[in-house]
Design an enzyme around this catalytic site. Structure first.
Site, mmCIF file in Angstrom:
data_model
loop_
_atom_site.group_PDB
_atom_site.id
_atom_site.type_symbol
_atom_site.label_atom_id
_atom_site.label_comp_id
_atom_site.label_asym_id
_atom_site.label_seq_id
_atom_site.Cartn_x
_atom_site.Cartn_y
_atom_site.Cartn_z
ATOM 1 N N CYS A 108 -4.079 43.850 36.801
ATOM 2 C CA CYS A 108 -4.947 43.000 37.615
ATOM 3 C C CYS A 108 -6.413 43.337 37.400
ATOM 4 O O CYS A 108 -7.288 42.478 37.491
ATOM 5 C CB CYS A 108 -4.578 43.117 39.090
ATOM 6 S SG CYS A 108 -4.672 44.801 39.759
ATOM 7 N N TRP A 290 -3.471 36.890 40.502
ATOM 8 C CA TRP A 290 -2.097 36.404 40.510
ATOM 9 C C TRP A 290 -2.049 34.877 40.439
ATOM 10 O O TRP A 290 -1.029 34.299 40.059
ATOM 11 C CB TRP A 290 -1.366 36.867 41.780
ATOM 12 C CG TRP A 290 -0.940 38.296 41.734
ATOM 13 C CD1 TRP A 290 -1.240 39.223 40.778
ATOM 14 C CD2 TRP A 290 -0.123 38.965 42.696
ATOM 15 N NE1 TRP A 290 -0.669 40.429 41.080
ATOM 16 C CE2 TRP A 290 0.028 40.307 42.260
ATOM 17 C CE3 TRP A 290 0.498 38.584 43.884
ATOM 18 C CZ2 TRP A 290 0.768 41.248 42.968
ATOM 19 C CZ3 TRP A 290 1.231 39.521 44.599
ATOM 20 C CH2 TRP A 290 1.374 40.844 44.147
#
Length: 697
Positions: A108, A290
């Site tokens: 991420c 995401w």
């Protein structure tokens, strides 16, 4: 007033991003020595699809510890042309909404940085070259650019992407036939050594690698009072921004009520002040890489707060989409997030509140902590501390009241592999009192025994690659000392120092920006003057010259173009040593023939010095010095190079051009002497012969 150039107090000048040099944006270094254009042309001529042997479609490129053996055995590699009929690199421009994080790799921090990158086109175009795609010039090869330890590098990859059970192993594009996120991530994985090395990391590192800029992190546990002003300035100056939630990442956690992911990196995409309940509400826009899972509290997509503001604000700002992006109030942002990271080429986001225009100047140093030499550790009450490299700065602007100094220290992982063990590093800043300001080499241990540092910045609890912070320092002279946590720890480091000053428009040379290097030739203003005229002019019409006359000639003529002067001049002892090496008659003087031979050597070594001098500050750092010796074609083992560095470098392990020239001339001359006198690789001397050579040469 600053002492003359060449001493430790040298004024900082614009640094490493020099246009055209190897490692610049215009001329990036070829990672793994791979040339994209040559490789693509080769494949096109032979109608081949490129296969990258340096980052193969193999488990080694994934990393052996990332997945279970069973999963690794089921990895498949597919080209986009095998997945989609009409693949594209980019469709309708690159956007953060093109990115969807996968389930197997905790990257991420990389994807949040990529999301921020898409908001600033000037940075995106640096990373993503336009000369590639899936059409007429497609050959299964792509390339991307990253900033890597002070240099821009061009990373070549093939387009075989890893899949597990039919799904992308890592990032996947939202649009199924748009492949820039997956290919760019593969190139970054190659730079880092493997996909495994993208699993868990710091968004600050990715932002720096994508921009070549400097990042400053702000703790939100004790946020600065001017946080909103910093954010507004960061948006205005087109910075890249990211933030992170506290805790450790855990994929098995149920979704919390507030919608935020624990231990997760996000992109900050905006900051606004809007009218709300008779006052101004400060809100911040955040994006989750995401591509879904958003904040559910006040100012989220469907929150009632949006119905209590003017309609034009709601229309402009509020979008009810499940795309991972949301607004959050400044109060909740500080409560829910752990840190904020802001990155730009220069720290212009710290200029808020200054009444006058300001500019930033940067200098960079590449150096090493070497056991027994420059690795003095972090205990400044220990005598070994003074061995650490020391870098002097002067703060001159009394009118500036905000942050005016940024120091960024980066360690280079061992063997250039990011997964290698990192050291605990940091830096100290001491104010240099007047009684010590006349020292022209380095501050002694006695100074550090008597004075406490103004700044102590280190990360001795974690193992981050970079340690960076911003400060306000009052006018004066300071010394910056980069350290490792323990004495004797060895590593290479990059130190960058940014200083802010008032922007005097008449003084353009203080502006930070790409500096176009000169392309000087030796003796520019004397190209039509023969070496004979120069020689006899300084020899006072004698048939030869002494060391003092040689010193004047070299400093006044050879260094006339100023390109080597910042690193110092030729000293009398150096010239006496050079003369002895050239003196075939052993009469302590230099003939015209010997002078011409010396001049050729100086020209050769000056060209080599220029090619390897990355900082353009008049010095070679240790790694550049080694490269220069190798470029000169001299065979030097580690032990001999270590002794050469000790003998010819200054206290900060830097080598000036005069010292470099003396070293190279001595090496080449003595190697020639050995070659002429040796038999079967050995020389036999009498005591008298040995003493004559060693004492005079």
């Amino acid at each position: 007033m600053m002492p003359a150039p060449g001493d430790p107090y040298q004024k900082l000048q614009p640094g490493r991003q020099t246009k055209g040099r190897a490692g610049s944006l215009q001329n990036p270094q070829k990672f793994k020595n791979q040339d994209f254009t040559q490789l693509r042309d080769y494949c096109l001529r032979r109608r081949l699809l490129f296969e990258d042997e340096t980052f193969p479609a193999h488990v080694s490129s994934i990393g052996f510890s990332l997945l279970s053996e069973d999963k690794l055995s089921h990895i498949q590699w597919k080209r986009p042309t095998m997945i989609e009929r009409n693949p594209h690199l980019i469709m309708d421009g690159a956007s953060r909404f093109d990115i969807l994080q996968g389930e197997e790799i905790g990257d991420c921090w990389v994807l949040a940085a990529l999301g921020s990158l898409t908001l600033q086109r000037q940075f995106l175009e640096n990373v993503l070259p336009k000369d590639q795609g899936f059409h007429h010039s497609y050959a299964g090869i792509f390339h991307f650019r990253f900033w890597h330890f002070g240099d821009w590098v061009d990373v070549v990859i093939d387009d075989r992407l890893p899949f597990l059970k039919g799904k992308y192993l890592s990032v996947r594009p939202r649009c199924k036939n748009e492949f820039w996120p997956s290919l760019l991530e593969k190139a970054y994985a190659k730079l880092r050594g493997s996909y495994q090395n993208l699993h868990l990391g710091y968004i600050s590192e990715a932002l720096v690698d994508l921009t070549g800029g400097v990042q400053v992190q702000f703790s939100l546990q004790s946020p600065p009072s001017d946080l909103q002003e910093i954010l507004k300035a960061a948006v205005k100056s087109q910075c890249l921004m990211g933030c992170a939630t506290p805790g450790k990442p855990s994929t098995g956690d149920p979704e919390p009520k507030n919608g935020l992911v624990r231990g997760h990196a996000y992109t900050v995409t905006g900051a606004e002040e809007i009218p709300y309940q008779y006052s101004q509400e400060k809100i911040i826009r955040v994006w989750n890489p995401w591509g879904h899972r958003e904040w559910k509290g006040p100012w989220s997509d469907r929150s009632p707060e949006w119905d209590q503001i003017p309609a034009e604000y709601k229309k402009a700002l509020c979008e009810d989409k499940d795309d991972g992006e949301f607004w959050i109030s400044r109060r909740d942002f500080v409560k829910q997030f752990f840190s904020l990271c802001i990155c730009n080429v220069v720290p212009s986001f710290l200029d808020f509140g200054d009444k006058c225009a300001t500019t930033w100047a940067m200098t960079a140093y590449v150096n090493q902590w070497v056991r027994g030499l420059t690795a003095g550790g972090s205990n400044y009450s220990n005598g070994a501390f003074s061995r650490n490299p020391q870098y002097f700065i002067q703060i001159e602007e009394p009118a500036l009241k905000n942050y005016n100094v940024v120091v960024s220290l980066m360690q280079k992982p061992a063997n250039n592999m990011p997964q290698s063990q990192k050291l605990l590093i940091g830096f100290f800043i001491f104010r240099v009192e007047p009684e010590f300001q006349d020292l022209r080499d380095r501050l002694p241990a006695a100074f550090f025994f008597r004075h406490k540092p103004q700044v102590q910045k280190y990360d001795f609890n974690g193992q981050t690659r970079d340690v960076t912070d911003c400060f306000f320092l009052s006018p004066g002279i300071y010394v910056v000392v980069p350290v490792t946590s323990e004495e004797g720890q060895e590593a290479e480091f990059l130190l960058r120092i940014f200083l802010k000053s008032q922007d005097y428009t008449k003084d353009q040379k203080n502006r930070l920006g790409p500096v176009i290097p000169k392309d000087p030739h030796v003796l520019k203003q004397s190209q039509n003057i023969s070496l004979e005229n120069i020689f006899f002019g300084y020899a006072k019409q004698d048939s030869d010259m002494n060391a003092s006359q040689l010193q004047r000639l070299l400093n006044e003529v050879f260094l006339k173009d100023q390109t080597a002067r910042p690193g110092g001049e030729f000293g009398f002892d150096s010239c006496r040593g050079i003369l002895a090496l050239m003196d075939l008659k052993s009469n302590g003087r230099l003939s015209l023939k010997e002078f011409k031979h010396l001049w050729k050597l100086l020209v050769k070594y000056k060209d080599i010095f220029r090619m390897e001098e990355r900082t353009h500050a008049g010095f070679l750092d240790v790694s550049d010095f080694r490269n220069a010796v190798q470029r000169a074609g001299l065979a030097v083992n580690d032990q001999l190079f270590h002794l050469m560095a000790l003998r010819y470098s200054d206290s900060s392990m830097r080598v000036s051009f005069p010292d470099f020239a003396c070293c190279m001339i001595r090496f080449e001359t003595m190697a020639s002497v050995f070659s002429n006198l040796s038999k079967d690789g050995k020389i036999s001397f009498s005591a008298t012969e040995w003493m004559i050579i060693t004492m005079y040469c």
